[in-house]
Design a protein around this motif. Sequence first.
Motif, short mmCIF file in Angstrom:
data_model
loop_
_atom_site.label_atom_id
_atom_site.label_comp_id
_atom_site.label_asym_id
_atom_site.label_seq_id
_atom_site.Cartn_x
_atom_site.Cartn_y
_atom_site.Cartn_z
N VAL A 96 -6.98 0.70 0.30
CA VAL A 96 -7.24 0.71 -1.14
C VAL A 96 -7.37 2.13 -1.70
CG1 VAL A 96 -8.33 -1.56 -1.21
CG2 VAL A 96 -9.73 0.45 -0.71
N ASP A 97 -7.74 3.09 -0.87
CA ASP A 97 -7.90 4.46 -1.38
C ASP A 97 -6.68 5.33 -1.10
OD1 ASP A 97 -8.18 4.51 1.36
OD2 ASP A 97 -10.04 5.67 1.37
N ALA A 98 -5.58 4.71 -0.67
CA ALA A 98 -4.38 5.48 -0.34
C ALA A 98 -3.57 5.79 -1.60
CB ALA A 98 -3.52 4.70 0.64
N ASP A 99 -2.66 6.73 -1.48
CA ASP A 99 -1.68 7.01 -2.53
C ASP A 99 -0.62 5.92 -2.44
OD1 ASP A 99 0.25 7.91 -4.25
OD2 ASP A 99 0.65 9.79 -3.18
N LEU A 100 -0.60 5.00 -3.38
CA LEU A 100 0.31 3.86 -3.31
C LEU A 100 1.76 4.25 -3.57
CD1 LEU A 100 -1.75 1.01 -5.04
CD2 LEU A 100 -1.72 1.72 -2.64
N LEU A 101 1.99 5.46 -4.08
CA LEU A 101 3.35 5.92 -4.28
C LEU A 101 3.98 6.48 -3.01
CD1 LEU A 101 2.60 5.53 -7.27
CD2 LEU A 101 3.74 7.70 -7.76
N ASN A 102 3.17 6.70 -2.01
CA ASN A 102 3.64 7.29 -0.75
C ASN A 102 3.99 6.17 0.23
OD1 ASN A 102 4.02 8.66 1.69
ND2 ASN A 102 2.49 10.21 1.16
N ALA A 103 5.24 6.12 0.64
CA ALA A 103 5.69 5.07 1.55
C ALA A 103 4.89 5.05 2.85
CB ALA A 103 7.17 5.25 1.87
N ALA A 104 4.40 6.21 3.27
CA ALA A 104 3.64 6.29 4.51
C ALA A 104 2.30 5.56 4.41
CB ALA A 104 3.41 7.75 4.89
N SER A 105 1.84 5.27 3.21
CA SER A 105 0.57 4.56 3.03
C SER A 105 0.68 3.08 3.37
CB SER A 105 0.08 4.70 1.58
OG SER A 105 -0.12 6.05 1.22
N TRP A 106 1.90 2.56 3.37
CA TRP A 106 2.11 1.12 3.47
C TRP A 106 2.45 0.69 4.89
CZ3 TRP A 106 1.42 -2.26 -0.59
CH2 TRP A 106 1.22 -1.68 -1.85
N THR A 107 1.87 -0.41 5.28
CA THR A 107 2.19 -1.08 6.55
C THR A 107 2.99 -2.34 6.24
OG1 THR A 107 0.19 -0.28 7.65
CG2 THR A 107 1.22 -2.27 8.56
N CYS A 108 4.06 -2.54 6.96
CA CYS A 108 4.87 -3.75 6.81
C CYS A 108 4.77 -4.59 8.08
CB CYS A 108 6.33 -3.40 6.55
SG CYS A 108 6.61 -2.68 4.93
N SER A 109 4.62 -5.87 7.90
CA SER A 109 4.59 -6.78 9.04
C SER A 109 6.00 -6.99 9.58
CB SER A 109 4.01 -8.13 8.60
OG SER A 109 4.96 -8.83 7.79
N ASN A 110 6.06 -7.71 10.69
CA ASN A 110 7.35 -8.27 11.11
C ASN A 110 7.83 -9.25 10.04
OD1 ASN A 110 5.04 -9.96 11.95
ND2 ASN A 110 6.60 -11.35 12.76
#
Length: 407
Positions: free
Chosen positions: A193-207
């Motif tokens: 929740v405190d990440a930079d949401l514009l940065n792709a590295a902030s996001w985790t994707c599932s299978n």
Amino acid sequence: MSGPQIGLYLALVAASAGSSIGAEQMPDFSHVPGAVIAHYPKSDQKYVGSPGIAIVGGGIYLAKHDEFGEGSTEYQSAISQIYRSDDHGKTWRRIHTFDGLFWASIFTHGDAVYLLGTDKHHGNAVIFRSSDQGQTWTAPTDAANGLLLEGEYHTAPVPVIVHNGRIWRAIEDAGGGDKWGHRYRAMMMSAPVDADLLNAASWTCSNYLARNPEWLDGRFNAWLEGNAVVTPDGKIVNILRVDFNPEGNVAAIIRCSDDGREVTFDPKSDFIEFPGGATKFTIRHDPKTNLYWTLSNFIPAFHRSTRAASTRNTLALASSVDLRNWTVSSVVLYHPDVEKHAFQYVDWLFEGDDLIVASRTAHDDGLGGAHRAHDANFLTFHRVQDFRDLEMADSTSAYLERLSKPN
């Protein structure tokens, strides 16, 4: 649409049609339920898609939609529009046009408002941010500035929720072939929740999970447009629309691990009966009642002879205690015609005792109406008052009148 807006609209119609306009060419929105936010005559061959709604500081409403159809640029760089209301949805004005945004959710997080979708039909996943209530926006230039996933993705204006320190959103990978529905593989995205949401590295994707055509006795076609939801026992699930003919009353529950890295599905137990499950729906949890609520395209018995995924003329309010057993409370929007009338893809929010709703609406407009129910010519706003108290007897009068007639 306000008086000045209608006057401007008439002037534009006159300019495009020449000096003589017959009465049959004059726009007439008097039969359209709710407040008209935007209108596209079918002659444009551009249609209203992906409605979304958000509330920003001071009770300002923002609504959005994208443009699809032969007259649009959905396959190159999609166009989306955003509108603002300062009077609780009575009147609206357009405030921004996006070039390169499709199928997007609008949501608030912290002091900002975001749009997360794709850049075109089956395009890259992208996110935009506004820090001034939607007036100006960032642009997804690279992986550090809004370009989240490169490839082919599919989605809709689905819920974005916060749970256990993370922000969650369902999406589909569209790389499983070239046929609608069959190609969609369900997955989940999440970020701190405190990440930079514009940065792709902030996001985790599932299978991702592909369809199995053998499910539902071989009648399972597709799953798509899933809802990130927290279960009563605190787990994240993805509840998806299921294209299943002919019934259309089925949804799927995909389970997600706490860290967002793994999704699983058991076809023996994770298909559920769901009113309107063949079309897109939104599910949200109500902390006041501890119930889950949805507005969906429930299909009354007298309309069940038509294809479920194309029957969008009935919008019903339903609720559940456990996400598995659903009860229809009331029909809030209805038109007896299935072919050219629809209230679909609605996005909605709680506001006190009411729901505020943005609808992709196909309806009469004095200019020949919608091309077909799917190809909506309006974005409309609606308020469902005292929704927790509604019963079937409170349904819209058009539905009650149709209900009283013999099948």
